[in-house]
Design an enzyme around this catalytic site. Structure first.
Site, PDB file in Angstrom:
ATOM      1  N   ARG A 256      33.982  46.803  31.923  1.00 52.39           N
ATOM      2  CA  ARG A 256      34.124  45.990  30.653  1.00 52.39           C
ATOM      3  C   ARG A 256      33.335  45.700  28.809  1.00 52.39           C
ATOM      4  O   ARG A 256      34.166  46.376  28.177  1.00 52.39           O
ATOM      5  CB  ARG A 256      33.597  44.520  31.139  1.00 52.39           C
ATOM      6  CG  ARG A 256      35.063  44.040  32.295  1.00 52.39           C
ATOM      7  CD  ARG A 256      34.578  42.469  32.779  1.00 52.39           C
ATOM      8  NE  ARG A 256      35.925  42.399  33.321  1.00 52.39           N
ATOM      9  CZ  ARG A 256      35.971  41.526  35.018  1.00 52.39           C
ATOM     10  NH1 ARG A 256      34.577  40.581  34.675  1.00 52.39           N
ATOM     11  NH2 ARG A 256      36.410  41.184  35.653  1.00 52.39           N
ATOM     12  N   ILE A 353      46.149  41.711   4.480  1.00 54.08           N
ATOM     13  CA  ILE A 353      45.523  43.148   2.895  1.00 54.08           C
ATOM     14  C   ILE A 353      46.242  44.163   2.831  1.00 54.08           C
ATOM     15  O   ILE A 353      46.809  44.502   1.200  1.00 54.08           O
ATOM     16  CB  ILE A 353      43.863  42.973   3.485  1.00 54.08           C
ATOM     17  CG1 ILE A 353      43.184  42.303   3.873  1.00 54.08           C
ATOM     18  CG2 ILE A 353      43.369  43.790   1.957  1.00 54.08           C
ATOM     19  CD1 ILE A 353      41.767  42.407   3.976  1.00 54.08           C
ATOM     20  N   GLU A 379      41.576  44.418  32.698  1.00 54.27           N
ATOM     21  CA  GLU A 379      40.233  44.065  33.313  1.00 54.27           C
ATOM     22  C   GLU A 379      39.554  42.417  32.598  1.00 54.27           C
ATOM     23  O   GLU A 379      38.463  42.630  32.626  1.00 54.27           O
ATOM     24  CB  GLU A 379      38.298  45.400  32.290  1.00 54.27           C
ATOM     25  CG  GLU A 379      39.143  46.514  32.672  1.00 54.27           C
ATOM     26  CD  GLU A 379      38.537  47.541  32.948  1.00 54.27           C
ATOM     27  OE1 GLU A 379      37.372  47.100  33.775  1.00 54.27           O
ATOM     28  OE2 GLU A 379      38.999  48.356  33.865  1.00 54.27           O
TER      29      GLU A 379
HETATM   30  C1  LIG Z   1      49.042  48.692  29.392  1.00 54.03           C
HETATM   31  C2  LIG Z   1      48.727  47.569  31.282  1.00 54.03           C
HETATM   32  C3  LIG Z   1      47.499  47.797  31.464  1.00 54.03           C
HETATM   33  C4  LIG Z   1      46.985  47.583  32.600  1.00 54.03           C
HETATM   34  N1  LIG Z   1      46.205  48.774  33.894  1.00 54.03           N
HETATM   35  C5  LIG Z   1      45.869  48.476  34.894  1.00 54.03           C
HETATM   36  C6  LIG Z   1      45.650  49.118  36.021  1.00 54.03           C
HETATM   37  O1  LIG Z   1      45.216  49.992  36.269  1.00 54.03           O
HETATM   38  N2  LIG Z   1      44.983  48.521  36.893  1.00 54.03           N
HETATM   39  C7  LIG Z   1      45.474  47.571  37.415  1.00 54.03           C
HETATM   40  O2  LIG Z   1      45.554  46.530  39.015  1.00 54.03           O
HETATM   41  N3  LIG Z   1      46.060  46.466  36.856  1.00 54.03           N
HETATM   42  C8  LIG Z   1      46.376  47.022  35.442  1.00 54.03           C
HETATM   43  N4  LIG Z   1      46.942  45.648  34.553  1.00 54.03           N
HETATM   44  C9  LIG Z   1      47.281  44.377  34.338  1.00 54.03           C
HETATM   45  C10 LIG Z   1      45.950  43.951  34.138  1.00 54.03           C
HETATM   46  O3  LIG Z   1      44.960  43.600  34.971  1.00 54.03           O
HETATM   47  C11 LIG Z   1      46.708  42.102  34.067  1.00 54.03           C
HETATM   48  O4  LIG Z   1      47.490  42.221  33.704  1.00 54.03           O
HETATM   49  C12 LIG Z   1      45.129  41.684  33.890  1.00 54.03           C
HETATM   50  O5  LIG Z   1      44.586  40.800  35.246  1.00 54.03           O
HETATM   51  C13 LIG Z   1      46.364  39.361  33.967  1.00 54.03           C
HETATM   52  O6  LIG Z   1      46.752  39.462  34.429  1.00 54.03           O
HETATM   53  P1  LIG Z   1      48.326  39.361  34.889  1.00 54.03           P
HETATM   54  O7  LIG Z   1      49.272  39.282  33.955  1.00 54.03           O
HETATM   55  O8  LIG Z   1      49.183  39.126  36.097  1.00 54.03           O
HETATM   56  O9  LIG Z   1      47.925  37.735  34.100  1.00 54.03           O
HETATM   57  P2  LIG Z   1      48.004  35.858  34.775  1.00 54.03           P
HETATM   58  O10 LIG Z   1      47.118  36.156  35.752  1.00 54.03           O
HETATM   59  O11 LIG Z   1      49.349  35.737  35.352  1.00 54.03           O
HETATM   60  O12 LIG Z   1      47.402  35.036  33.979  1.00 54.03           O
HETATM   61  C14 LIG Z   1      48.624  34.815  32.284  1.00 54.03           C
HETATM   62  C15 LIG Z   1      48.014  34.441  31.587  1.00 54.03           C
HETATM   63  O13 LIG Z   1      47.268  32.738  32.081  1.00 54.03           O
HETATM   64  C16 LIG Z   1      45.511  32.963  31.718  1.00 54.03           C
HETATM   65  N5  LIG Z   1      44.915  32.496  32.838  1.00 54.03           N
HETATM   66  C17 LIG Z   1      45.067  32.877  34.269  1.00 54.03           C
HETATM   67  N6  LIG Z   1      44.085  31.847  34.637  1.00 54.03           N
HETATM   68  C18 LIG Z   1      43.399  31.656  34.414  1.00 54.03           C
HETATM   69  C19 LIG Z   1      42.295  30.346  34.188  1.00 54.03           C
HETATM   70  N7  LIG Z   1      41.974  30.052  35.690  1.00 54.03           N
HETATM   71  N8  LIG Z   1      41.977  30.034  33.465  1.00 54.03           N
HETATM   72  C20 LIG Z   1      42.079  29.998  32.079  1.00 54.03           C
HETATM   73  N9  LIG Z   1      43.594  30.981  32.116  1.00 54.03           N
HETATM   74  C21 LIG Z   1      43.704  32.124  32.599  1.00 54.03           C
HETATM   75  C22 LIG Z   1      45.564  34.933  31.443  1.00 54.03           C
HETATM   76  O14 LIG Z   1      43.993  34.467  30.641  1.00 54.03           O
HETATM   77  C23 LIG Z   1      46.623  34.779  30.381  1.00 54.03           C
HETATM   78  O15 LIG Z   1      46.655  35.092  29.621  1.00 54.03           O
HETATM   79  C24 LIG Z   1      47.319  46.591  33.141  1.00 54.03           C
HETATM   80  C25 LIG Z   1      47.796  46.351  32.121  1.00 54.03           C
HETATM   81  C26 LIG Z   1      48.687  46.403  30.871  1.00 54.03           C
HETATM   82  C27 LIG Z   1      49.337  45.091  30.511  1.00 54.03           C
END
Ligand SMILES: Cc1cc2nc3c(=O)[nH]c(=O)nc-3n(C[C@H](O)[C@H](O)[C@H](O)COP(=O)(O)OP(=O)(O)OC[C@H]3O[C@@H](n4cnc5c(N)ncnc54)[C@H](O)[C@@H]3O)c2cc1C
Length: 402
Positions: A256, A353, A379
């Site tokens: 992180r 800006i 992450e």
């Molecule tokens: C370009 C890119 C590269 C990536 N690379 C990797 C990779 O190499 N390996 C891998 O495993 N993943 C990867 N990811 C996935 C990434 O880690 C996830 O998208 C991220 O962890 C969020 O998970 P989610 O998209 O399922 O969102 P969700 O968990 O569904 O969350 C949706 C929203 O709700 C919020 N939220 C969820 N739970 C809570 C809570 N308890 N309290 C408050 N807010 C909450 C989140 O902050 C977010 O805003 C990648 C994603 C992208 C876009």
């Protein structure tokens, strides 16, 4: 006493990385933003660097030795984590998506080095390894994954779907998170080394993205994918409680701050660009000027510079703590929460800006605005980092505060 001066060797290393970013990354930054998914072949240069293809085996003496806190035995040290933070920021000043495309430097490589056995490091150490945790129904709550791993004789059989995997196409292998016992919850989650080309392991598709378009992101399907029994990372034993899972999550305490450093690199690129643009119009930044006489652009510039300084200090502290074997779960999340969010705000304000120059594809400012967004998502999103900070401060566990 705190000495915030950079040691000379760190400054030299930072300058070298910045020069590399300027001469190698910047000239191809736009090219690979537009040629989405195409591997930047110029990065093959890094394949030949010893650091990329000769991972060290673990030193049993060091592994066995009890960890000493900072201050003992020669005092605080400036180690590998902090060194990596400085290089990462400097390279991301050049281009964050190209940094994510560096061969043999995937998140899976970090996991292998952190928890792999010597035998696994021997077999996989020279490979480029991605990390697949996220699933369609499981992102932030990575303990709820439903990809399964079942032991059959000398093989694990994996089934499930993994989405948004960085370096999906370019990697040689993937660390796949799967549950060996869904009923055990987080305690059942383990990670497995899966080689490309293994029957039943398929790259389904690549994503088209807003930013970091030089980095390939894809979906994998695992359909009765059989891997050797000894491809599990860590112990197969399902222990009660969440200690085992906490161990797996510890990788993030190291990575992180690295994402924070990436955000710092993009933000510093944007701030430098703004300064150049201001100077082109004849404006001169004068730090001695009375604060009451600053115009709105000067004020915005100084505020962004101050924010960048705060982002860096939080990031450096988290990495320094890791180097000194201090628990940095709180500080790692603080650094990512601050840097991930602020980088999106800084790059956006720089575009505001700069007006048309900020919006034009002739310059890189608009790209940095797009690239920075991911720093607040992968992450662990910003919201999840805040949750971790709150749990640490309030001394609550993940089931008490969700
Ligand atoms: C370009 C890119 C590269 C990536 N690379 C990797 C990779 O190499 N390996 C891998 O495993 N993943 C990867 N990811 C996935 C990434 O880690 C996830 O998208 C991220 O962890 C969020 O998970 P989610 O998209 O399922 O969102 P969700 O968990 O569904 O969350 C949706 C929203 O709700 C919020 N939220 C969820 N739970 C809570 C809570 N308890 N309290 C408050 N807010 C909450 C989140 O902050 C977010 O805003 C990648 C994603 C992208 C876009």
């Amino acid at each position: 006493m705190i000495d915030l001066n950079m040691p000379e060797k760190v400054e030299t290393m930072q300058n070298n990385m910045k020069n590399l970013a300027r001469s190698m990354f910047r000239p191809i930054s736009r090219k690979y933003d537009e040629a989405e998914h195409e591997y930047p072949k110029e990065l093959d240069f890094f394949r030949n660097l010893p650091i990329m293809n000769k991972p060290k085996k673990k030193d049993p003496a060091k592994t066995a030795a009890p960890k000493k806190p900072a201050g003992e035995d020669g005092g605080a040290k400036l180690g590998a984590n902090l060194g990596l933070i400085f290089s990462t920021e400097a390279l991301c000043w050049g281009d964050a998506a190209l940094l994510l495309s560096l061969p043999n430097a995937g998140l899976g490589n970090a996991a292998l080095l952190a928890v792999g056995t010597d035998e696994q490091i021997e077999r996989f150490g020279k490979k480029w390894i991605a990390m697949a945790i996220t699933e369609p129904q499981s992102g932030s709550d990575s303990g709820s994954i439903s990809t399964t791993a079942v032991l059959e004789g000398d093989e694990w059989v994996l089934n499930g779907e993994k989405i948004f995997v960085t370096c999906a196409e370019r990697s040689d292998a993937v660390v796949v998170w799967a549950t060996v016992d869904k009923a055990a919850g987080k305690a059942g989650v383990k990670s497995f080394l899966v080689e490309k080309g293994t029957p039943g392991f398929k790259l389904e598709k690549l994503e088209h993205k807003l930013g970091i378009r030089a980095s390939d992101t894809g979906t994998f399907l695992l359909n009765n994918c059989r891997i050797p029994k000894n491809n599990i990372l860590g112990s197969a034993e399902v222990k009660q409680g969440t200690e085992g899972f906490k161990g797996v999550m510890k990788t993030f305490d190291n990575t992180r701050p690295l994402v924070a450093a990436m955000a710092n690199g993009i933000a510093s690129a944007a701030i430098d660009f703004l300064k150049e643009q201001l100077e082109k119009t004849g404006a001169k930044l004068d730090y001695k000027k009375n604060v009451h006489n600053l115009d709105s652009v000067e004020k915005a510039y100084y505020r962004m510079e101050a924010e960048l300084e705060a982002m860096r200090l939080l990031t450096w502290r988290a990495a320094w703590m890791a180097d000194n074997q201090l628990s940095n779960n709180l500080e790692a999340s603080m650094s990512k929460a601050k840097a991930g969010r602020m980088a999106t705000l800084i790059t956006q304000e720089v575009c505001d800006i700069c007006g048309p120059v900020g919006y034009s594809r002739k310059y890189l400012a608009e790209k940095w605005m797009r690239d920075s967004k991911i720093m607040d998502i992968f992450e662990g999103t910003g919201q999840i980092q805040h949750l971790i900070v709150a749990r640490n401060v309030l001394k609550l566990n993940s089931s008490e505060l969700r």
